[in-house]
Design a protein around this motif. Structure first.
Motif, mmCIF file in Angstrom:
data_model
loop_
_atom_site.group_PDB
_atom_site.id
_atom_site.type_symbol
_atom_site.label_atom_id
_atom_site.label_comp_id
_atom_site.label_asym_id
_atom_site.label_seq_id
_atom_site.Cartn_x
_atom_site.Cartn_y
_atom_site.Cartn_z
ATOM 1 N N PHE A 20 0.995 -1.367 -0.125
ATOM 2 C CA PHE A 20 0.328 -0.076 -0.606
ATOM 3 C C PHE A 20 0.875 1.430 -0.308
ATOM 4 O O PHE A 20 0.415 2.283 -0.787
ATOM 5 N N ASN A 21 1.912 1.628 1.211
ATOM 6 C CA ASN A 21 2.676 2.322 0.855
ATOM 7 C C ASN A 21 3.485 2.522 -0.571
ATOM 8 O O ASN A 21 3.693 4.222 -0.798
ATOM 9 N N PHE A 22 3.647 1.473 -1.284
ATOM 10 C CA PHE A 22 4.415 1.229 -2.831
ATOM 11 C C PHE A 22 3.977 2.071 -3.240
ATOM 12 O O PHE A 22 4.064 2.958 -4.066
ATOM 13 N N GLN A 23 2.536 1.784 -3.977
ATOM 14 C CA GLN A 23 1.035 1.839 -4.401
ATOM 15 C C GLN A 23 0.933 4.287 -4.615
ATOM 16 O O GLN A 23 1.017 4.976 -4.633
ATOM 17 N N ILE A 24 1.237 4.333 -3.173
ATOM 18 C CA ILE A 24 0.861 5.836 -2.467
ATOM 19 C C ILE A 24 2.414 6.342 -2.922
ATOM 20 O O ILE A 24 2.138 7.450 -3.753
ATOM 21 N N THR A 25 3.465 5.967 -3.003
ATOM 22 C CA THR A 25 4.946 6.588 -3.410
ATOM 23 C C THR A 25 4.492 6.939 -5.193
ATOM 24 O O THR A 25 4.872 7.768 -5.340
ATOM 25 N N ILE A 26 4.137 5.470 -5.579
ATOM 26 C CA ILE A 26 3.905 5.960 -7.152
ATOM 27 C C ILE A 26 3.513 7.491 -7.588
ATOM 28 O O ILE A 26 3.216 7.634 -8.529
ATOM 29 N N ILE A 27 1.202 7.340 -6.533
ATOM 30 C CA ILE A 27 1.186 8.354 -6.893
ATOM 31 C C ILE A 27 1.370 9.939 -6.940
ATOM 32 O O ILE A 27 0.940 10.264 -7.591
ATOM 33 N N ARG A 28 1.853 9.792 -5.478
ATOM 34 C CA ARG A 28 2.600 10.994 -5.569
ATOM 35 C C ARG A 28 3.886 11.419 -6.478
ATOM 36 O O ARG A 28 3.722 12.237 -6.611
ATOM 37 N N ASN A 29 4.251 9.747 -6.577
ATOM 38 C CA ASN A 29 5.162 10.938 -7.902
ATOM 39 C C ASN A 29 4.170 11.233 -9.093
ATOM 40 O O ASN A 29 5.226 11.906 -10.315
ATOM 41 N N LEU A 30 3.467 10.922 -9.284
ATOM 42 C CA LEU A 30 2.738 10.798 -11.069
ATOM 43 C C LEU A 30 1.435 12.379 -10.307
ATOM 44 O O LEU A 30 1.310 13.088 -11.619
ATOM 45 N N SER A 31 1.950 12.611 -9.423
ATOM 46 C CA SER A 31 1.037 13.845 -9.251
ATOM 47 C C SER A 31 1.103 14.953 -8.555
ATOM 48 O O SER A 31 1.290 16.449 -8.472
ATOM 49 N N GLU A 32 1.911 14.829 -7.467
ATOM 50 C CA GLU A 32 2.983 15.871 -6.285
ATOM 51 C C GLU A 32 3.286 16.740 -7.417
ATOM 52 O O GLU A 32 5.025 16.058 -7.854
#
Length: 218
Positions: A20-32
């Protein structure tokens, strides 16, 4: 009262939280938008499948490359969980392909090397032939495999390359270098063992996997 978790249950729960933490990191890299991070570049360097409405074709995009899907249907694939290390290896394989290089994928036995490559081939819709290691000292089988690959556009994956003989390794090095040079130059023919062969419009991708980074003689 609640019973305490067993060691196996704690391990499973820890794995789920890590994913779950890994998926959150991916989303952050694509959005923030933060310093030293480009969401646009991160999105560009991810595999994307698109349907071209005008040409009625499916394309795979990664970085600056765009290739048509091979339409080889692999059926309903088994679900595959991408871990942080698996994701990194996956992206490195695709980056090597985009640069016109020959991917060499090494790691311990049974760590998922075959599965990663086969999953990648299914995304590209391409037939993949897995080549197990063998102790035949002649290069005849290797020659036949390479010829079949360049004429059909199928992918080849040579496994446990560290077990090959020195003679076979030399033959593979010279032959694969010839194929990749002609592929990067967008030429339609190449030479294997001194013979000229036509190359399929869908150029082959050749992978090497091994348990070690160096060749050890017998």
């Amino acid at each position: 009262t609640l019973s305490p978790l067993s060691n196996s249950e704690i391990l499973k729960l820890s794995t789920v939280i890590s994913l779950f933490n890994f998926q959150i990191t991916i989303i952050r890299n694509l959005s923030e938008k933060v310093q030293h991070n480009s969401p646009k570049l991160n999105w560009k360097n991810r595999i994307k499948l698109r349907f071209n409405q005008q040409k009625k074709i499916i394309t795979i995009e990664f970085g600056d490359i765009e290739v048509e899907h091979g339409y080889e249907y692999w059926g309903s694939g088994v679900q595959f969980i991408y871990t942080p290390s698996g994701e990194k290896a996956y992206m490195n394989l695709v980056s090597a392909m985009a640069k016109g290089e020959t991917p060499y994928f090494f790691g311990s036995s049974m760590c998922g090397k075959k599965r990663l490559i086969s999953d990648l081939a299914s995304i590209f819709g391409t037939f993949l032939f897995d080549v197990p290691s063998f102790h035949d000292k002649t290069t005849l089988i290797l020659e036949r495999l390479l010829i079949g690959s360049i004429r059909t556009g199928s992918w080849l994956s040579f496994h446990s390359i560290q077990l090959y003989s020195q003679q076979n390794l030399c033959f593979l090095y010279e032959s694969v270098r010839e194929i990749m040079n002609k592929k990067n130059a967008k030429e339609k023919t190449c030479f294997i063992s001194g013979n000229k062969y036509e190359m399929n419009s869908r150029y082959p991708i050749i992978f090497f996997t091994g348990d070690r980074t160096i060749y050890q003689s017998e």
